[in-house]
Design an enzyme around this catalytic site. Structure first.
Site, PDB file in Angstrom:
ATOM      1  N   ASP A 127      69.460  11.202 -26.960  1.00  0.00           N
ATOM      2  CA  ASP A 127      68.504  11.046 -25.856  1.00  0.00           C
ATOM      3  C   ASP A 127      68.205   9.571 -25.610  1.00  0.00           C
ATOM      4  O   ASP A 127      67.045   9.172 -25.468  1.00  0.00           O
ATOM      5  CB  ASP A 127      67.220  11.815 -26.159  1.00  0.00           C
ATOM      6  CG  ASP A 127      66.383  12.060 -24.899  1.00  0.00           C
ATOM      7  OD1 ASP A 127      66.966  12.036 -23.801  1.00  0.00           O
ATOM      8  OD2 ASP A 127      65.165  12.263 -25.012  1.00  0.00           O
ATOM      9  N   GLN A 186      46.506  13.880 -25.029  1.00  0.00           N
ATOM     10  CA  GLN A 186      46.325  15.197 -25.628  1.00  0.00           C
ATOM     11  C   GLN A 186      47.491  16.078 -25.224  1.00  0.00           C
ATOM     12  O   GLN A 186      47.857  16.135 -24.051  1.00  0.00           O
ATOM     13  CB  GLN A 186      45.007  15.820 -25.160  1.00  0.00           C
ATOM     14  CG  GLN A 186      44.769  17.233 -25.671  1.00  0.00           C
ATOM     15  CD  GLN A 186      44.502  17.257 -27.160  1.00  0.00           C
ATOM     16  OE1 GLN A 186      43.742  16.440 -27.661  1.00  0.00           O
ATOM     17  NE2 GLN A 186      45.130  18.175 -27.866  1.00  0.00           N
TER      18      GLN A 186
END
EC number: 2.7.11.1
Length: 793
Positions: A644, A506
């Site tokens: 990245d 979450q």
């Protein structure tokens, strides 16, 4: 005649004929009234004199006015009146209306000229009833400013003189204007502390393990990393800090900053091994490095540095600063020293939640998706115009910029305590240091030896790049965003099409689930998605990311990333499958599931008890690096930078396939923007040109690929056990990192690292050149990676 002589001449008969007393005066004659009825008029703090009184008016005239309230952006024309008690502003000069602003003269604590506008001065008033300046940190909060501009210079001086003569708290001498304050920044070896530093920088240095010797070696690099850390951590550096940075040769920073941390990253790892989620991240965030063992030094914690350089700094007061903050700041769960470093990011584009998937594929014609993507990029992205460089004009894809991850997503292995009186050797030129490549690497030798050249960016030779101020472009309205989003998604409820197996985590913007496909969604004529785009089979496992659009600060960038991923199909890139717009606020993004997990998990679970032993064999490393390089070449051929590359963003499956994920930092290079200059990514994998905030291109991914190779060799990237601030400093000054055990490595892998980690970008290899490197000839077969995934069974 004296009074005593006159008294002697009077006799008693002179007072005998007194006569009648005079009549008393009439009642109307006595106009004396009680003084209490006029006490309110004598109170300078009371709001009397709402109407203009001609008898009290000392000076009046038309001026332009603005304050620091809701209408601080608007200059308004007002009629200003100065009397004995108040400085009042009216809408007109009739004298019949109430004052718009009425400032008691007893509350004015400062009046000074201001450069905000021509012929402008600032009136600072205290909200305290007594008018006395507040002490302590709360003093600024109790003061309010009013800016007044006159028509001419003469009017300005007249008003200043009049106000000074009436205000009891002013001495009659205005505050200085256009002044400079010279300070000296340096290191005092006697006290072991930095001198002249801004307080917040001094606190950072105190806990960063940056020593006085580091400052003496390269003060400009220290200032650069301090400036980066300060601005990305707190929003904007103080004027003193900005001046210190300019004095040390660091590039200037624009005042507008974009800060965010409510991103969500969907890593398609096996859910059973996924730790709990925290903050806004959709994959488990690597914990901060464990603090290094305390090191005992001889005499002092700071090396003796006599005659350290003092930098002359000229500070100038800043007129106007503006911070733009997107989303709420979240700190990652961590236990190491860098807990003051939240995940932040500054880029010319706003933040968004990375969808963690692939980027567009090469097409000979401009597809409808590319055409929509071009229009989206032109209207929704805020870009800086950099010098043009001729490149092939590709379809314009705007970069997607999630928050900067200053902490890696794995726990650094513990290090044994280092005995002895000497600190760890983190300077260039250590015994095991790789040769720092400032020129073309010699193919004959290929050995990684001690440094022979001065690190780039040495003091006295700053090479700061002047940046142009970014031009803001209008963002799309919510209706436009929803229209474009509906064109690339299924506008239906996807709940019947999938069976949710497990919740992965979450975050602030949504949740990630492992699911199994139950059926293929029916064709929707109103949707922009065609039926042939669904390339998944019933029963396959997928990763579903549910996003709450109302919690996304830049929804148009989510649309942009979906468009990029829809056009991406490559064997070394995690594929986007489809997206559903369940409601106007509920977006489901379905992506390929990689059951092997991330390369980070593989490295962590392959580290043996012997610290000198590599977690993986060189053939296994060669295979993984080659597959990653193929995915990067696919992106670079489309002029897309990933920005990245690290083990967290490389995923594996049980069939030995290796795929790149998380394109939240990707950027598109165009003919107008052939290079970038923004600092994004994760510091430990950043190339030196990114840390130094210079222009860069696709080769920053090659540097990160080299760092990831060291990560597979040694179990962690260089400087992982250092404080982030010290790591940035070491990357900026050391350049090519040193290897822990170079004597155990083959000549091929050391040659490969030398062309990946070349500081001079001109001589750093491209992905095309890397794919022809002899190191990849030692690659193993995909089946040999099965041993790396035994820990998952």
């Amino acid at each position: 005649m004296s009074l005593s002589a006159a008294a002697r001449e009077l006799s008693e008969s002179d007072f005998q004929d007194i006569g009648p007393a005079p009549k008393p005066p009439p009642v109307a004659y006595n106009q004396t009234k009680p003084l209490v009825n006029y006490m309110s008029q004598m109170d300078l703090g009371a709001k009397s004199g709402g109407k203009m009184r001609a008898v009290q008016r000392k000076k009046s005239g038309w001026v332009s006015y603005k304050d620091d309230g809701l209408l601080s952006f608007l200059w308004q024309k007002r009629y200003m009146v100065l009397n004995d008690n108040y400085l009042s502003l009216y809408k007109g000069d009739s004298g019949r209306e109430d004052a718009v602003v009425q400032i008691p003269l007893t509350s004015i604590v400062s009046v000074s000229r201001n450069q905000l506008k021509q012929n402008c001065f600032e009136v600072v008033r205290s909200s305290d009833r007594s008018g006395a300046p507040a002490a302590g940190a709360g003093g600024d909060s109790s003061k309010k400013s009013v800016f007044i501009a006159t028509k001419t210079e003469l009017d300005l001086h007249t008003w200043l003189d009049s106000i000074f003569s009436k205000c009891p708290l002013l001495s009659g001498v205005s505050s200085p204007t256009n002044f400079t304050h010279k300070v000296h920044v340096g290191f005092d070896p006697e006290t072991g502390s930095f001198v002249g530093m801004p307080f917040n920088w001094e606190k950072l240095l105190k806990h960063s393990r940056i020593t006085g010797e580091d400052w003496n070696n390269n003060s400009a690099a220290v200032i650069q990393v301090l400036q980066f850390y300060q601005e990305y951590n707190n929003g904007t550096a103080t004027p003193t800090a900005q001046a210190a940075a300019q004095a040390a040769g660091a590039p200037g920073r624009p005042p507008m900053l974009t800060l965010s941390s409510n991103s969500s990253q969907a890593s398609m790892q096996q859910i059973a091994s996924t730790p709990p989620y925290s903050g806004g991240e959709m994959i488990p965030q690597r914990k901060a490095p464990t603090p290094p063992k305390p090191v005992v030094t001889s005499g002092s914690a700071i090396p003796s540095a006599k005659g350290g350089p003092n930098v002359g700094v000229t500070t100038s007061p800043s007129v106007h600063h503006q911070n733009t903050q997107h989303g709420k700041q979240q700190s990652p769960t961590q236990s190491g020293p860098p807990k003051s470093l939240p995940p932040l990011h500054r880029d010319e584009e706003g933040p968004t939640a990375p969808l963690g998937n692939s980027v567009s594929s090469v097409a000979t014609k401009e597809s409808p998706t590319e055409r929509l993507l071009n229009n989206l990029s032109e209207t929704s992205l805020m870009q800086k115009q950099l010098p043009a460089k001729p490149v092939a004009p590709p379809s314009s894809v705007g970069p997607v910029a999630p928050p900067l991850r200053l902490q890696p997503q794995r726990v650094a292995p513990g290090r044994p305590a280092q005995p002895g009186p000497h600190a760890p050797d983190t300077r260039p030129g250590g015994p095991n240091a790789m040769k720092q490549q400032h020129g073309p690497p010699a193919a004959a030798s290929g050995q990684l030896g001690p440094d022979s050249k001065k690190p780039e960016g040495a003091p006295g030779h700053p090479t700061a790049v002047a940046k142009k101020k970014k031009a803001g472009r209008p963002t799309m309205s919510n209706a436009e965003i929803m229209t474009r989003l509906a064109a690339v998604t299924f506008n239906t409820d996807p709940s019947p099409f999938f069976q949710m197996i497990e919740k992965a985590g979450q975050g602030a913007s949504g949740s990630v689930y492992l699911a199994q496909r139950l059926k293929i969604p029916p064709y929707d004529e109103n949707s922009g998605v065609s039926q042939h785009e669904l390339n998944d089979n019933i029963g396959d496992k997928v990763a579903i990311k549910q996003m709450i659009l109302s919690k996304q600060p830049r929804k148009e960038l989510i649309v942009n990333e979906i468009l990029v991923m829809k056009d991406s199909q490559h064997k070394n890139i995690v594929n986007f499958l489809e997206a559903y717009l369940k409601t106007e606020d509920d977006l489901w993004v379905v992506m390929e599931y990689m059951e092997g997990g991330s390369l980070t998990d593989v490295i962590e679970n392959s580290i043996g008890s012997d610290a000198s032993e590599s977690p993986m064999t060189e053939p296994q490393i060669a295979y993984i690096v080659r597959e990653t390089c193929q995915g990067l070449k696919f992106l670079h051929d489309k002029h897309i930078i990933h920005r990245d590359i690290k083990s967290d963003n490389v995923l594996l499956d049980t069939h030995g396939r290796v795929k790149i994920t998380d394109f939240g930092f990707c950027a598109k290079l165009t003919d107008k923007r052939s290079k970038r200059a923004t600092m994004v990514g994760t510091p430990y994998w950043m190339a030196p040109e990114v840390v130094k905030q210079r222009e860069y291109d696709e080769k920053v991914d090659v540097w990160s690929l080299g760092i990831m190779t060291i990560e597979m060799l040694e179990g962690e990237p260089p400087y992982l056990n250092e404080e982030p601030l010290k790591a940035l400093y070491l990357i900026a000054t050391n350049g090519t990192p040193k290897l822990k055990h170079p004597e155990l490595l083959s000549l091929e892998i050391k040659r490969f690292l030398s062309v990946c980690l070349c500081v001079d970008v001109r001589y750093r290899a491209s992905t095309e050149e890397l794919l022809h490197h002899s190191f990849f000839e030692t690659s193993c077969e995909p089946e040999e990676l099965a041993n790396l995934l035994k820990w998952k069974k």
